[in-house]
Write an enzyme that holds these catalytic residues in place. Structure first.
Site, PDB file in Angstrom:
ATOM      1  N   GLY A 230       0.960  -0.992   0.067  1.00 13.28           N
ATOM      2  CA  GLY A 230      -0.017  -0.024   0.196  1.00 13.28           C
ATOM      3  C   GLY A 230       0.867   0.992  -0.243  1.00 13.28           C
ATOM      4  O   GLY A 230       2.196   1.223  -0.181  1.00 13.28           O
ATOM      5  N   CYS A 231       0.406   2.472   0.195  1.00 18.48           N
ATOM      6  CA  CYS A 231       1.263   3.509   0.631  1.00 18.48           C
ATOM      7  C   CYS A 231       2.383   2.971   1.739  1.00 18.48           C
ATOM      8  O   CYS A 231       2.187   2.961   1.906  1.00 18.48           O
ATOM      9  CB  CYS A 231      -0.022   5.130   0.932  1.00 18.48           C
ATOM     10  SG  CYS A 231       1.283   6.399   1.181  1.00 18.48           S
ATOM     11  N   PHE A 232       3.284   3.223   0.740  1.00 10.18           N
ATOM     12  CA  PHE A 232       5.033   3.467   1.160  1.00 10.18           C
ATOM     13  C   PHE A 232       5.017   4.654   1.945  1.00 10.18           C
ATOM     14  O   PHE A 232       5.606   4.314   3.148  1.00 10.18           O
ATOM     15  CB  PHE A 232       6.091   3.665   0.252  1.00 10.18           C
ATOM     16  CG  PHE A 232       6.108   4.709  -0.158  1.00 10.18           C
ATOM     17  CD1 PHE A 232       5.205   5.851  -0.321  1.00 10.18           C
ATOM     18  CD2 PHE A 232       6.600   4.763  -1.751  1.00 10.18           C
ATOM     19  CE1 PHE A 232       5.704   7.214  -0.915  1.00 10.18           C
ATOM     20  CE2 PHE A 232       6.757   6.284  -2.601  1.00 10.18           C
ATOM     21  CZ  PHE A 232       6.148   7.114  -2.024  1.00 10.18           C
TER      22      PHE A 232
END
Length: 461
Positions: A230-232
């Site tokens: 997902g979003c890092f």
């Protein structure tokens, strides 16, 4: 009947083929397919020819699914990049791109097949000169092979560009956080194509460099590992807290474009995944402990999505550097699959070229995130990770509900319009003769002096 200079087995001259290829936008989000069909007659025996890149596909669907860009019950599916479809009988045929975002942005085609025999085109016209050309394709995707007397049309060959109405109608019709997130990512790509987005000029051609190995070298006694979950932002903070992890970097990998920007990746057209590259001390940290954290940080059963973040860049992935890492990753996946009812969608692939994300994204949450509230990176810290840091409550203000008290220039009047993202809307009004000033802004809210993030950012409940 149209007299074609080429039959189904003949080879077109180089000059005609090259001109057709050069002038064609084809089955792509840059083509205005609605305009392409306008004024064209389609009859039984005609052939549609879809030429497209690997980021697209062709789905033939029913009318209801066409309206909703739904490919769940597709009649036929094509993915080979060079698809030929015969129009065998009168009636409407509906085609959409398998990428729902592309479909909503205008990449769908309604063809009304009339019942009066093959299409007519004046002999010697450009259409007559090229309409008999059938590109090579498989038997499965080319039911019309051998039809030389019909008109073969390259879908989207007029070169029309996508217009704002596709994007704005998409945004206006969907109000859930999921689809607003989808639109946010997709509109970034559309705005860049219209010249309204980032000024960066990334070469979007596929590059063998992007598919090569990660040629960076870890510090002595250390090893690399790559994870996509997902979003890092939140993923990186989680790995920063692991004892034995000596460095973390947010970046992009597994794509086709060399040196992509964040905007390129969010467009969904480069194939990259948002990942965190972890460097860990082999004496103080095991790969198994990193895998355990990876599984605990996200839902691996969702495809191309984590929470409100939707797109192929948010896919779940483990990218290994050594045969031992691959072995441990696959064994770990098998163990976790036994504990889950739904299928795990995590991909396990060799690590490829790693592109470090912009400095703004590095250690994003520990530096303060969106609202300047830094989160702890202490080793072993178990504090909850807030990908969107808590924001002070918005206090309603009567000032925000008051009439606009600004005064226009003498002889002028104000007017306000809302029609989606204000970048493109403002440019449209700037071009109108007699418009003296344009300004973008916010109105009809409850808070006084809101910021862009106040208005735009969707916080999880």
């Amino acid at each position: 009947m149209v007299q074609h200079p080429f039959n189904a087995n003949s080879k077109p001259s180089a000059s005609i083929f090259e001109k057709r290829k050069r002038d064609s936008s084809g089955w792509d989000i840059s083509s205005d397919l609605e305009s392409w069909t306008s004024g064209k007659r389609f009859s039984p025996g005609d052939v549609l020819m879809f030429q497209y890149s690997s980021t697209h596909s062709v789905y033939e669907v029913a009318k209801d699914n066409y309206q909703n860009c739904n490919t769940t019950d597709a009649i036929r599916t094509f993915t080979n990049g060079n698809t030929t479809v015969a129009l065998s009988k009168p009636g409407n045929r509906f085609f959409v791109c398998g990428n729902r975002l592309h479909c909503f942005a205008g990449m769908r085609l309604l063809v009304n097949v009339e019942g009066n025999g093959p299409s007519q085109a004046p002999v010697g016209s450009p259409q007559a000169a090229t309409s008999g050309i059938l590109q090579p394709s498989s038997k499965k995707n080319n039911p019309a092979t051998g039809v030389a007397s019909s008109a073969a049309r390259f879908v989207g060959d007029s070169g029309w560009r996508v217009t704002g109405r596709h994007v704005l109608s998409f945004a206006a019709s969907l109000s859930s956080p999921l689809f607003i997130s989808l639109f946010r990512n997709f509109s970034m790509n559309i705005l860049n194509r219209l010249g309204l987005g980032s000024s960066g000029q990334t070469n979007m051609d596929p590059s063998p460099i992007a598919q090569g190995n990660d040629d960076d070298t870890p510090a002595p006694g250390n090893q690399f590992a790559q994870f996509g979950a997902g979003c890092f932002w939140g993923v990186e903070l989680a790995f920063q807290r692991v004892p034995g992890v000596t460095q973390t970097e947010a970046g992009y990998t597994q794509g086709t474009v060399h040196n992509p920007s964040y905007g390129d990746v969010c467009s969904g057209t480069t194939g990259h995944s948002e990942v965190v590259r972890v460097q860990y001390d082999l004496n103080d940290c095991t790969y198994e402990s990193l895998l355990d954290l990876f599984w605990s940080r996200h839902d691996p059963t969702t495809l191309n999505r984590q929470g409100n973040d939707v797109g192929t860049q948010y896919r779940s992935g483990i990218y290994f550097y050594t045969p031992e890492q691959e072995k441990l990753a696959r064994e770990s996946l098998e163990r976790h699959q036994q504990q889950m009812e739904r299928k795990i969608m995590t991909e396990i692939l060799p690590a490829k070229k790693f592109y470090r994300a912009e400095e703004h994204h590095q250690q994003y949450l520990s530096k303060g995130g969106r609202f300047g509230q830094g989160q702890s990176t202490a080793k072993g810290c178990n504090d909850p990770i807030r990908c969107y840091a808590d924001k002070p409550a918005i206090v309603p203000s009567p000032i925000a509900q008051e009439p606009d008290n600004d005064v226009p220039a003498p002889g002028n009047e104000f007017a306000e319009f809302a029609a989606g993202c204000f970048w493109g809307v403002e440019l449209a009004f700037q071009r109108i003769p007699g418009v003296t000033v344009t300004e973008v802004g916010y109105t009809h809210g409850i808070s006084h002096n809101p910021s862009y993030e106040d208005v735009y950012i969707i916080l999880p409940p």
